[in-house]
Enzyme design. Sequence first.
Site, short mmCIF file in Angstrom:
data_model
loop_
_atom_site.label_atom_id
_atom_site.label_comp_id
_atom_site.label_asym_id
_atom_site.label_seq_id
_atom_site.Cartn_x
_atom_site.Cartn_y
_atom_site.Cartn_z
CG ASP A 1 -1.66 1.23 1.40
OD1 ASP A 1 -2.36 1.62 0.44
OD2 ASP A 1 -1.55 1.86 2.48
CG ASP B 1 -1.38 7.75 0.52
OD1 ASP B 1 -0.91 7.18 -0.49
OD2 ASP B 1 -1.81 8.90 0.48
#
Length: 463
Positions: free
Chosen positions: A278, A280
């Site tokens: 992922d 952020d």
Amino acid sequence: MSRSPQQAALSPSPFTVGDLSRLGVNHLAIIAGGKGSRLAPLVGDVPKVLIPIGGKPVLQHQLELAAAVGISEVTIFAGYLGDRIEAFVGDGSRFGLRARTLVENEPMGSAGALLRSLDILPGQFFVLYGDVMLAVDLRRMAKCHVDRGADFTALVHPNDHPQDSDLLEVDADEWVTAIHAYPHPPDKFFGNLVNAALYVVRRDALRPCAAAIGKRDFVKDVMAELIAKGGRVLAYRSSEYVKDMGTPGRLKKVEADWQAGKLTLESSSRSGPAIFLDRDGTLIVENGYLRTANELQLLPGVAPALRSLRQAGYRLVVLTNQPVIARGEASEADVAATHRRLEWELGKEGAYLDGIYLCPHHPDGGFPGERSELKIACQCRKPATGLFERACRDLQIEARGSWMIGDQTRDIEMARRAGLRSILVQTGVGGRDAKFQAAPDYIADDLAAAAGVILRHEKMLAL
Ligand SMILES: [Zn+2]
């Protein structure tokens, strides 16, 4: 001995081979270049192309690869000690193709001699530098070049030193929009798309570049001029093996790769596991919704963690939901700029990604300035597995042995649906969003700790 290119023209080819002939790209031009000055202390007074790797000259490796994929004709543009190159190659028959060597005694840069000899080259051909070792399926690259209708296709890949490489900038369809030649100014972010010195070119597209005389460079002159004139310059991304061996350190590395069996077409295109990441809250500081590249900040320990995972043999792929695009809060160009900066910052610390896949969609309407065409329930917004599936196809990734690392429950739910092992990191949201119930296989403080979990897991499997 020196002779003009015209005198050495080949008679028409009496035979055709495989796919490359059908595609009309079965000629290879090798720019043998000069003396490997930086390598002279190691290998003595030898033209670069005749430096041995695994006991065989680089040029022989190149010719054998070319013959194996169906290249039938080769033109070698030789400078320094060109006679020795010519003596080594002969007519090419012992390598299974037809070859000629054109010896040029004045320095012409990477492109000068070739541009002067366009008339004796066929309509389309490959160009390769003489100090490059590669295991690239040229058939796939030629097909992409022809299918996309490109004038000039350059193989590109990320590397662990973008700061001292020539870098390309591309649009969403992989057309090259700018070239950033090394050295780079400070405080600019150029991503990590490195030009690997392997091209497919359409001869007639190069004609305007041939007007100038003297030293000409493929990147700074030819590509730059084509782009400036609206030519179709395509970036062909590949994770296959391509490395130059122009410094003692790189020569050593290439020799080691050869010994380790990494230089065969088979191993170069072999599929393998990946770490899906992922963005952020996992790689970079979670900052509400990131809108511009200037806001980007790597989390501590991220680059070394990525380096150690790559060292262990994993591909590294970012999967990220960017609903800011659907909401009209950031454009695709803004997000692309953010990703160039992300790759640049990682590159400063010797880390790089194989791909960044993003979902621009968002299912719910009602935001001022939103883009209705992106307001859809798509197949790619995590926890849906669309991005993961696309990455597996593009990058020859096997789900088996792969992992997902993220800070949100939707990352863990996506991992469950995709059949991946998962690690929830405590940075960013740290799983407190509580939107999905799937349990992670492990919980780790941050990416560095997650990498530790994976590497320990590997070690256990190895015992
Ligand atoms: Zn989507």
